[in-house]
Scaffold this motif. Sequence first.
Motif, PDB file in Angstrom:
ATOM      1  N   TRP A  63      67.238  91.231  38.086  1.00 31.43           N
ATOM      2  CA  TRP A  63      67.441  91.826  36.772  1.00 31.43           C
ATOM      3  C   TRP A  63      68.430  91.046  35.897  1.00 31.43           C
ATOM      4  CZ3 TRP A  63      68.243  97.501  38.830  1.00 31.43           C
ATOM      5  CH2 TRP A  63      67.074  97.921  39.481  1.00 31.43           C
ATOM      6  N   PRO A  64      68.130  89.791  35.576  1.00 32.53           N
ATOM      7  CA  PRO A  64      69.052  88.957  34.788  1.00 32.53           C
ATOM      8  C   PRO A  64      69.447  89.614  33.467  1.00 32.53           C
ATOM      9  CG  PRO A  64      67.246  87.641  35.648  1.00 32.53           C
ATOM     10  CD  PRO A  64      66.897  89.062  35.936  1.00 32.53           C
ATOM     11  N   GLY A  65      70.716  89.431  33.120  1.00 35.96           N
ATOM     12  CA  GLY A  65      71.223  89.940  31.851  1.00 35.96           C
ATOM     13  C   GLY A  65      71.601  91.405  31.854  1.00 35.96           C
ATOM     14  N   ALA A  76      69.951  94.283  47.069  1.00 38.15           N
ATOM     15  CA  ALA A  76      70.304  92.865  47.206  1.00 38.15           C
ATOM     16  C   ALA A  76      71.692  92.723  47.799  1.00 38.15           C
ATOM     17  CB  ALA A  76      70.223  92.170  45.850  1.00 38.15           C
ATOM     18  N   VAL A  77      71.928  91.561  48.420  1.00 38.08           N
ATOM     19  CA  VAL A  77      73.236  91.247  48.993  1.00 38.08           C
ATOM     20  C   VAL A  77      73.588  89.802  48.644  1.00 38.08           C
ATOM     21  CG1 VAL A  77      74.661  91.237  51.080  1.00 38.08           C
ATOM     22  CG2 VAL A  77      72.654  92.745  50.954  1.00 38.08           C
ATOM     23  N   HIS A 118      66.731  91.193  49.327  1.00 39.75           N
ATOM     24  CA  HIS A 118      67.018  89.988  48.552  1.00 39.75           C
ATOM     25  C   HIS A 118      68.421  89.489  48.904  1.00 39.75           C
ATOM     26  CE1 HIS A 118      67.025  87.040  45.427  1.00 39.75           C
ATOM     27  NE2 HIS A 118      68.122  87.552  44.909  1.00 39.75           N
ATOM     28  N   LEU A 119      68.505  88.189  49.163  1.00 42.82           N
ATOM     29  CA  LEU A 119      69.748  87.579  49.642  1.00 42.82           C
ATOM     30  C   LEU A 119      70.094  86.368  48.798  1.00 42.82           C
ATOM     31  CD1 LEU A 119      71.962  87.012  51.848  1.00 42.82           C
ATOM     32  CD2 LEU A 119      70.167  85.780  53.103  1.00 42.82           C
ATOM     33  N   GLU A 120      71.358  86.268  48.411  1.00 46.92           N
ATOM     34  CA  GLU A 120      71.868  85.066  47.756  1.00 46.92           C
ATOM     35  C   GLU A 120      73.145  84.635  48.472  1.00 46.92           C
ATOM     36  OE1 GLU A 120      71.780  84.895  43.517  1.00 46.92           O
ATOM     37  OE2 GLU A 120      70.030  86.238  43.359  1.00 46.92           O
ATOM     38  N   ILE A 121      73.413  83.319  48.449  1.00 48.00           N
ATOM     39  CA  ILE A 121      74.545  82.750  49.189  1.00 48.00           C
ATOM     40  C   ILE A 121      75.467  82.018  48.233  1.00 48.00           C
ATOM     41  CG2 ILE A 121      75.201  80.998  50.908  1.00 48.00           C
ATOM     42  CD1 ILE A 121      72.622  81.658  52.389  1.00 48.00           C
ATOM     43  N   VAL A 122      76.768  82.216  48.426  1.00 48.89           N
ATOM     44  CA  VAL A 122      77.777  81.502  47.649  1.00 48.89           C
ATOM     45  C   VAL A 122      78.603  80.631  48.572  1.00 48.89           C
ATOM     46  CG1 VAL A 122      79.728  81.694  46.074  1.00 48.89           C
ATOM     47  CG2 VAL A 122      77.942  83.419  46.017  1.00 48.89           C
ATOM     48  N   GLY A 148      62.612  86.852  43.898  1.00 48.37           N
ATOM     49  CA  GLY A 148      63.658  87.681  43.337  1.00 48.37           C
ATOM     50  C   GLY A 148      63.175  89.080  43.047  1.00 48.37           C
ATOM     51  N   ILE A 149      64.011  89.846  42.374  1.00 46.53           N
ATOM     52  CA  ILE A 149      63.697  91.222  41.964  1.00 46.53           C
ATOM     53  C   ILE A 149      63.688  91.225  40.444  1.00 46.53           C
ATOM     54  CG2 ILE A 149      64.412  93.643  42.059  1.00 46.53           C
ATOM     55  CD1 ILE A 149      65.950  92.962  44.629  1.00 46.53           C
ATOM     56  N   TRP A 150      62.524  91.319  39.860  1.00 48.59           N
ATOM     57  CA  TRP A 150      62.401  91.138  38.404  1.00 48.59           C
ATOM     58  C   TRP A 150      61.967  92.399  37.681  1.00 48.59           C
ATOM     59  CZ3 TRP A 150      64.824  86.807  38.143  1.00 48.59           C
ATOM     60  CH2 TRP A 150      64.619  85.818  39.119  1.00 48.59           C
ATOM     61  N   GLN A 151      61.193  93.252  38.338  1.00 48.27           N
ATOM     62  CA  GLN A 151      60.644  94.419  37.638  1.00 48.27           C
ATOM     63  C   GLN A 151      61.698  95.507  37.483  1.00 48.27           C
ATOM     64  OE1 GLN A 151      57.686  94.249  36.278  1.00 48.27           O
ATOM     65  NE2 GLN A 151      57.426  92.208  37.142  1.00 48.27           N
TER      66      GLN A 151
END
Length: 331
Positions: free
Chosen positions: A65-67, A170-171, A207-211, A328-331
């Motif tokens: 969900w950008p923005g 998401a994480v 959904h997973l993102e890494i920093v 990603g998760i867009w909807q």
Amino acid sequence: RFYRKLNGNRVQCQLCYRKCLVKNGHRGFCRNRENRDGTYYTIVYGKPSALQVDPIEKEPCYHMWPGTRIFCTGTASCNNRCQFCHNWHLSQRSLEELTYYMAQPEDIINGAEHFRCESLSFTYNEPTVFYEYMYDIAKLGKERGLGVLYHTNGLINKAPLLALLEHMNAVTVDLKAFTDTFYRKVCSSRLDPVLKTLINIRNAGKHLEIVNLMIPTLNDDPNDVRKMCRWILKHLGEDTPVHFSRFHPNYKLLNLPPTPIETLEGAYEIATEEGLHYVTIGNVPGHEHNSTFCPNCKKKIIHRIHFQVREYNLIDGKCRFCRYPIAGIWQ
């Protein structure tokens, strides 16, 4: 939740990898859980020390969900002792050393709705150390139609993680380095539990993102970066977003300089060479690779300047230009 009663009014925590053995009247390593006559209590439930509205990009979570805006909750303390923590005034303090609010889960949900946030986020300090509070807020938030995500160091054990993920979209996980030496010396913890958590999140279908915060001389060896990228590709997949973020001197690491831009760009090149599709550079406002590019046609599909989305070129989760599906998760 998640502890064992032992003889002599002792308890053993089962929440994170440390599995603290706690005598009566004492607290675990995280400072937030106290043994009172053989019953283990959280002392931070309903006592957040940080409440704030942020863009979801600040987490960072770039592929959900950008923005949109997130309503963020944090408390005191952590189960790490990272020498570079930029939130050390929260994470390296006990509850008694901080000012805090009184806010039940319902209050957090009402706050998110009042400020028209699309999601809830648990962040600033390590959410594992306020697990019960986070769990109840997340469950209620999902019931009320809010998205839910959290930013973690990944030291949580499998059972509490899987229970929590039932209420998460998401994480974002900090993979602070790819050597156990760094984790031991700089964070007073271990690498292996984090890798297990990453695999558990992926296997749960979340959904997973890494920093990866790149710190000069400590975790910026190109060989280690390459090993890390190969591990991510093998165990988590090419579509896992990876953020290489710039370090700025903080807390106990004031003697080191900010990360050179060239180091971040080198890590970006390594990650893309190894086949990762969504690699970005963070904490460098205006950098070209703070944006997201389609792995198929290479065109810019999400244009960002720091935490601000300036252009969005996805239709139904696909690249506007070539119709390639974007993870990603867009909807």
